[in-house]
Design a protein around this motif. Structure first.
Motif, mmCIF file in Angstrom:
data_model
loop_
_atom_site.group_PDB
_atom_site.id
_atom_site.type_symbol
_atom_site.label_atom_id
_atom_site.label_comp_id
_atom_site.label_asym_id
_atom_site.label_seq_id
_atom_site.Cartn_x
_atom_site.Cartn_y
_atom_site.Cartn_z
ATOM 1 N N ASP A 8 0.871 -1.178 0.000
ATOM 2 C CA ASP A 8 0.000 0.000 0.000
ATOM 3 C C ASP A 8 0.904 1.223 0.000
ATOM 4 O O ASP A 8 1.901 1.256 0.713
ATOM 5 C CB ASP A 8 -0.884 -0.016 1.254
ATOM 6 N N VAL A 13 -1.589 3.468 6.558
ATOM 7 C CA VAL A 13 -2.348 2.225 6.390
ATOM 8 C C VAL A 13 -1.455 1.023 6.673
ATOM 9 O O VAL A 13 -1.852 0.091 7.383
ATOM 10 C CB VAL A 13 -2.965 2.130 4.977
ATOM 11 N N ALA A 17 -2.146 -1.547 9.769
ATOM 12 C CA ALA A 17 -2.384 -2.945 9.400
ATOM 13 C C ALA A 17 -1.294 -3.846 9.981
ATOM 14 O O ALA A 17 -1.600 -4.934 10.479
ATOM 15 C CB ALA A 17 -2.452 -3.087 7.888
ATOM 16 N N ASP A 52 -3.248 -3.053 -2.346
ATOM 17 C CA ASP A 52 -4.208 -1.962 -2.425
ATOM 18 C C ASP A 52 -4.473 -1.611 -3.885
ATOM 19 O O ASP A 52 -3.538 -1.464 -4.672
ATOM 20 C CB ASP A 52 -3.680 -0.740 -1.680
ATOM 21 N N CYS A 79 -7.392 -5.051 -2.285
ATOM 22 C CA CYS A 79 -8.011 -4.144 -1.326
ATOM 23 C C CYS A 79 -8.643 -2.960 -2.064
ATOM 24 O O CYS A 79 -7.937 -2.174 -2.693
ATOM 25 C CB CYS A 79 -6.942 -3.678 -0.350
ATOM 26 N N ILE A 81 -11.701 0.325 -2.134
ATOM 27 C CA ILE A 81 -12.381 1.285 -1.260
ATOM 28 C C ILE A 81 -13.894 1.043 -1.245
ATOM 29 O O ILE A 81 -14.544 1.259 -0.247
ATOM 30 C CB ILE A 81 -12.055 2.734 -1.691
ATOM 31 N N LYS A 102 -11.754 -1.348 2.186
ATOM 32 C CA LYS A 102 -11.179 -0.297 3.014
ATOM 33 C C LYS A 102 -12.270 0.705 3.310
ATOM 34 O O LYS A 102 -13.135 0.896 2.459
ATOM 35 C CB LYS A 102 -10.075 0.426 2.238
ATOM 36 N N PRO A 103 -12.260 1.363 4.414
ATOM 37 C CA PRO A 103 -11.263 1.228 5.476
ATOM 38 C C PRO A 103 -11.531 -0.023 6.318
ATOM 39 O O PRO A 103 -12.668 -0.418 6.501
ATOM 40 C CB PRO A 103 -11.463 2.495 6.307
ATOM 41 N N PHE A 104 -10.461 -0.632 6.781
ATOM 42 C CA PHE A 104 -10.613 -1.802 7.631
ATOM 43 C C PHE A 104 -10.165 -1.444 9.041
ATOM 44 O O PHE A 104 -9.485 -0.455 9.253
ATOM 45 C CB PHE A 104 -9.843 -3.010 7.092
#
Length: 120
Positions: A8, A13, A17, A52, A79, A81, A102-104
């Motif tokens: 990412d 992020v 993570a 991402d 990943c 959005i 996302k967001p996670f």
């Protein structure tokens, strides 16, 4: 301990993570670019790769990792959005195995990856 890599471009992020996934029991590697992620996968293939969708070269990274001989065991999460079907299909065609929205947060990451950590 299972290896997991998060690719990412956002340092925040990756940091968040990494902290959460490390607490779940993963050995977490980070990559801020597609090139850095590919080099990391060539050096030591993770069991799980989170890519991402906003990362420049994300789709190319997925296909290049899937083409590596040792990639038979890697599970790639694309990943995104939002649940954008077109973007998700592009990820699937590139070789993504699954998706992560996302967001996670801790709860989402524990639900998605907890079973992998426990199986290690």
């Amino acid at each position: 301990m299972q290896r997991l890599m998060i690719a990412d471009s956002s340092e925040i992020v990756r940091t968040v993570a990494k902290r959460i996934l490390s607490e779940l029991g993963f050995l977490v590697a980070e990559a801020g670019s597609d090139r850095e992620a590919l080099i990391g996968c060539q050096a030591e293939m993770p069991a799980i790769l989170i890519v991402d969708a906003g990362l420049e070269g994300a789709l190319d990274l997925i296909s290049r990792v899937k083409a590596l001989p040792e990639a038979k065991r890697v599970r790639i999460y694309y990943c995104v959005i939002e649940a954008d079907l077109k973007k998700m299909m592009l990820g699937k065609r590139a070789g993504a195995d699954d998706f992560l929205l996302k967001p996670f947060d801790r709860k989402i990451l524990a639900a998605v990856f907890g079973a992998y950590a426990a199986a290690a």
